[in-house]
Design a protein around this motif. Structure first.
Motif, PDB file in Angstrom:
ATOM      1  N   GLY A  10      19.382  35.076 -17.312  1.00  0.00           N
ATOM      2  CA  GLY A  10      18.067  35.667 -17.563  1.00  0.00           C
ATOM      3  C   GLY A  10      17.430  35.128 -18.827  1.00  0.00           C
ATOM      4  O   GLY A  10      17.654  33.984 -19.212  1.00  0.00           O
ATOM      5  N   ASN A  11      16.673  35.957 -19.505  1.00  0.00           N
ATOM      6  CA  ASN A  11      15.968  35.550 -20.722  1.00  0.00           C
ATOM      7  C   ASN A  11      16.844  35.832 -21.940  1.00  0.00           C
ATOM      8  O   ASN A  11      16.535  36.662 -22.768  1.00  0.00           O
ATOM      9  N   SER A  12      17.952  35.145 -22.025  1.00  0.00           N
ATOM     10  CA  SER A  12      18.888  35.363 -23.132  1.00  0.00           C
ATOM     11  C   SER A  12      18.623  34.331 -24.218  1.00  0.00           C
ATOM     12  O   SER A  12      19.248  33.296 -24.266  1.00  0.00           O
ATOM     13  N   LYS A  13      17.698  34.629 -25.099  1.00  0.00           N
ATOM     14  CA  LYS A  13      17.367  33.713 -26.189  1.00  0.00           C
ATOM     15  C   LYS A  13      18.637  33.261 -26.909  1.00  0.00           C
ATOM     16  O   LYS A  13      19.646  33.919 -26.879  1.00  0.00           O
ATOM     17  N   HIS A  14      18.600  32.140 -27.538  1.00  0.00           N
ATOM     18  CA  HIS A  14      19.675  31.667 -28.413  1.00  0.00           C
ATOM     19  C   HIS A  14      21.039  31.614 -27.725  1.00  0.00           C
ATOM     20  O   HIS A  14      22.025  32.109 -28.241  1.00  0.00           O
ATOM     21  N   ALA A  15      21.109  31.021 -26.568  1.00  0.00           N
ATOM     22  CA  ALA A  15      22.385  30.875 -25.861  1.00  0.00           C
ATOM     23  C   ALA A  15      22.704  29.403 -25.685  1.00  0.00           C
ATOM     24  O   ALA A  15      21.828  28.605 -25.377  1.00  0.00           O
ATOM     25  N   ILE A  16      23.951  29.045 -25.915  1.00  0.00           N
ATOM     26  CA  ILE A  16      24.429  27.690 -25.660  1.00  0.00           C
ATOM     27  C   ILE A  16      25.602  27.808 -24.707  1.00  0.00           C
ATOM     28  O   ILE A  16      26.531  28.572 -24.945  1.00  0.00           O
ATOM     29  N   LEU A  17      25.561  27.052 -23.643  1.00  0.00           N
ATOM     30  CA  LEU A  17      26.674  27.011 -22.702  1.00  0.00           C
ATOM     31  C   LEU A  17      27.282  25.618 -22.764  1.00  0.00           C
ATOM     32  O   LEU A  17      26.609  24.630 -22.484  1.00  0.00           O
ATOM     33  N   PHE A  18      28.544  25.541 -23.139  1.00  0.00           N
ATOM     34  CA  PHE A  18      29.251  24.265 -23.226  1.00  0.00           C
ATOM     35  C   PHE A  18      30.071  24.061 -21.958  1.00  0.00           C
ATOM     36  O   PHE A  18      30.612  25.009 -21.406  1.00  0.00           O
ATOM     37  N   LEU A  25      21.259  17.983 -31.820  1.00  0.00           N
ATOM     38  CA  LEU A  25      22.376  17.867 -32.740  1.00  0.00           C
ATOM     39  C   LEU A  25      23.004  19.245 -32.868  1.00  0.00           C
ATOM     40  O   LEU A  25      22.296  20.226 -33.132  1.00  0.00           O
ATOM     41  N   VAL A  26      24.315  19.343 -32.655  1.00  0.00           N
ATOM     42  CA  VAL A  26      25.028  20.625 -32.710  1.00  0.00           C
ATOM     43  C   VAL A  26      26.079  20.537 -33.809  1.00  0.00           C
ATOM     44  O   VAL A  26      26.861  19.594 -33.867  1.00  0.00           O
ATOM     45  N   TYR A  27      26.094  21.558 -34.686  1.00  0.00           N
ATOM     46  CA  TYR A  27      26.984  21.592 -35.845  1.00  0.00           C
ATOM     47  C   TYR A  27      27.657  22.952 -35.907  1.00  0.00           C
ATOM     48  O   TYR A  27      27.033  23.980 -35.680  1.00  0.00           O
ATOM     49  N   LYS A  28      28.935  22.937 -36.218  1.00  0.00           N
ATOM     50  CA  LYS A  28      29.689  24.184 -36.383  1.00  0.00           C
ATOM     51  C   LYS A  28      30.219  24.251 -37.802  1.00  0.00           C
ATOM     52  O   LYS A  28      30.927  23.356 -38.252  1.00  0.00           O
ATOM     53  N   TYR A  29      29.845  25.281 -38.542  1.00  0.00           N
ATOM     54  CA  TYR A  29      30.331  25.510 -39.894  1.00  0.00           C
ATOM     55  C   TYR A  29      31.831  25.743 -39.850  1.00  0.00           C
ATOM     56  O   TYR A  29      32.297  26.404 -38.934  1.00  0.00           O
ATOM     57  N   PRO A  30      32.643  25.244 -40.726  1.00  0.00           N
ATOM     58  CA  PRO A  30      32.326  24.648 -42.008  1.00  0.00           C
ATOM     59  C   PRO A  30      32.048  23.159 -41.961  1.00  0.00           C
ATOM     60  O   PRO A  30      31.628  22.585 -42.956  1.00  0.00           O
ATOM     61  N   GLY A  31      32.264  22.485 -40.857  1.00  0.00           N
ATOM     62  CA  GLY A  31      31.918  21.085 -40.731  1.00  0.00           C
ATOM     63  C   GLY A  31      32.614  20.188 -41.743  1.00  0.00           C
ATOM     64  O   GLY A  31      31.979  19.406 -42.432  1.00  0.00           O
ATOM     65  N   LEU A  32      33.915  20.290 -41.843  1.00  0.00           N
ATOM     66  CA  LEU A  32      34.676  19.506 -42.816  1.00  0.00           C
ATOM     67  C   LEU A  32      35.036  18.114 -42.308  1.00  0.00           C
ATOM     68  O   LEU A  32      35.538  17.296 -43.052  1.00  0.00           O
ATOM     69  N   HIS A  33      34.762  17.854 -41.051  1.00  0.00           N
ATOM     70  CA  HIS A  33      35.132  16.579 -40.430  1.00  0.00           C
ATOM     71  C   HIS A  33      33.923  16.045 -39.672  1.00  0.00           C
ATOM     72  O   HIS A  33      33.170  16.832 -39.080  1.00  0.00           O
ATOM     73  N   PRO A  34      33.694  14.729 -39.660  1.00  0.00           N
ATOM     74  CA  PRO A  34      32.547  14.187 -38.914  1.00  0.00           C
ATOM     75  C   PRO A  34      32.528  14.601 -37.446  1.00  0.00           C
ATOM     76  O   PRO A  34      31.464  14.694 -36.839  1.00  0.00           O
ATOM     77  N   GLY A  35      33.685  14.887 -36.858  1.00  0.00           N
ATOM     78  CA  GLY A  35      33.748  15.328 -35.466  1.00  0.00           C
ATOM     79  C   GLY A  35      33.188  16.723 -35.244  1.00  0.00           C
ATOM     80  O   GLY A  35      33.063  17.167 -34.101  1.00  0.00           O
ATOM     81  N   ASP A  62      31.436  32.293 -31.625  1.00  0.00           N
ATOM     82  CA  ASP A  62      31.192  31.485 -32.819  1.00  0.00           C
ATOM     83  C   ASP A  62      29.721  31.091 -32.893  1.00  0.00           C
ATOM     84  O   ASP A  62      29.048  30.972 -31.878  1.00  0.00           O
ATOM     85  N   ILE A  63      29.248  30.881 -34.101  1.00  0.00           N
ATOM     86  CA  ILE A  63      27.846  30.539 -34.324  1.00  0.00           C
ATOM     87  C   ILE A  63      27.730  29.042 -34.566  1.00  0.00           C
ATOM     88  O   ILE A  63      28.452  28.479 -35.393  1.00  0.00           O
ATOM     89  N   TYR A  64      26.813  28.405 -33.866  1.00  0.00           N
ATOM     90  CA  TYR A  64      26.556  26.978 -33.989  1.00  0.00           C
ATOM     91  C   TYR A  64      25.121  26.772 -34.466  1.00  0.00           C
ATOM     92  O   TYR A  64      24.239  27.563 -34.159  1.00  0.00           O
ATOM     93  N   TRP A  65      24.899  25.701 -35.192  1.00  0.00           N
ATOM     94  CA  TRP A  65      23.569  25.327 -35.647  1.00  0.00           C
ATOM     95  C   TRP A  65      23.095  24.201 -34.743  1.00  0.00           C
ATOM     96  O   TRP A  65      23.834  23.245 -34.494  1.00  0.00           O
ATOM     97  N   VAL A  66      21.878  24.313 -34.229  1.00  0.00           N
ATOM     98  CA  VAL A  66      21.334  23.313 -33.312  1.00  0.00           C
ATOM     99  C   VAL A  66      20.019  22.798 -33.879  1.00  0.00           C
ATOM    100  O   VAL A  66      19.145  23.572 -34.263  1.00  0.00           O
ATOM    101  N   MET A  94      34.802  20.851 -32.343  1.00  0.00           N
ATOM    102  CA  MET A  94      33.976  21.176 -33.511  1.00  0.00           C
ATOM    103  C   MET A  94      34.650  22.274 -34.322  1.00  0.00           C
ATOM    104  O   MET A  94      34.585  23.448 -33.978  1.00  0.00           O
ATOM    105  N   ALA A  95      35.311  21.899 -35.402  1.00  0.00           N
ATOM    106  CA  ALA A  95      35.928  22.823 -36.353  1.00  0.00           C
ATOM    107  C   ALA A  95      36.958  23.745 -35.692  1.00  0.00           C
ATOM    108  O   ALA A  95      37.115  24.889 -36.086  1.00  0.00           O
TER     109      ALA A  95
END
Length: 82
Positions: free
Chosen positions: A43-51, A15-25, A71-75, A63-64
């Motif tokens: 490499g060993n790049s902790k905390h990386a998301i590739l879309f 589940l991926v969420y982007k603040y402020p998350g004002l819309h269900p999308g 940008d910071i996303y919550w996973v 997402m927002a």
């Protein structure tokens, strides 16, 4: 989508969420996919998301109205919310 964390690459539904998350999308259930090829590049790049960037709108834009400038996303890996 590719996700790397403290525990290595993650595969499966997340589940991926982007603040402020004002819309269900602003919340998406995505499938994280293991890729040894990408691991060789980042490499060993902790905390990386590739879309993926293909399609009519990027996932970040969906997402927002985000973009790809750090940008910071919550996973969540919790199967109860995926």
């Amino acid at each position: 989508m590719w996700l790397n964390s403290d525990y290595g690459q993650v595969s499966g539904d997340v589940l991926v969420y982007k603040y402020p998350g004002l819309h269900p999308g602003d919340i998406h259930v995505l499938k994280a996919t293991y890729s040894s090829d990408i691991g060789k590049v980042v490499g060993n790049s902790k905390h990386a998301i590739l879309f993926p960037t293909t399609g009519q709108r990027s996932l970040a834009d969906e997402m927002a109205n985000s973009d790809f400038d750090g940008d910071i996303y919550w996973v969540s890996l919790n199967p109860k919310v995926c």
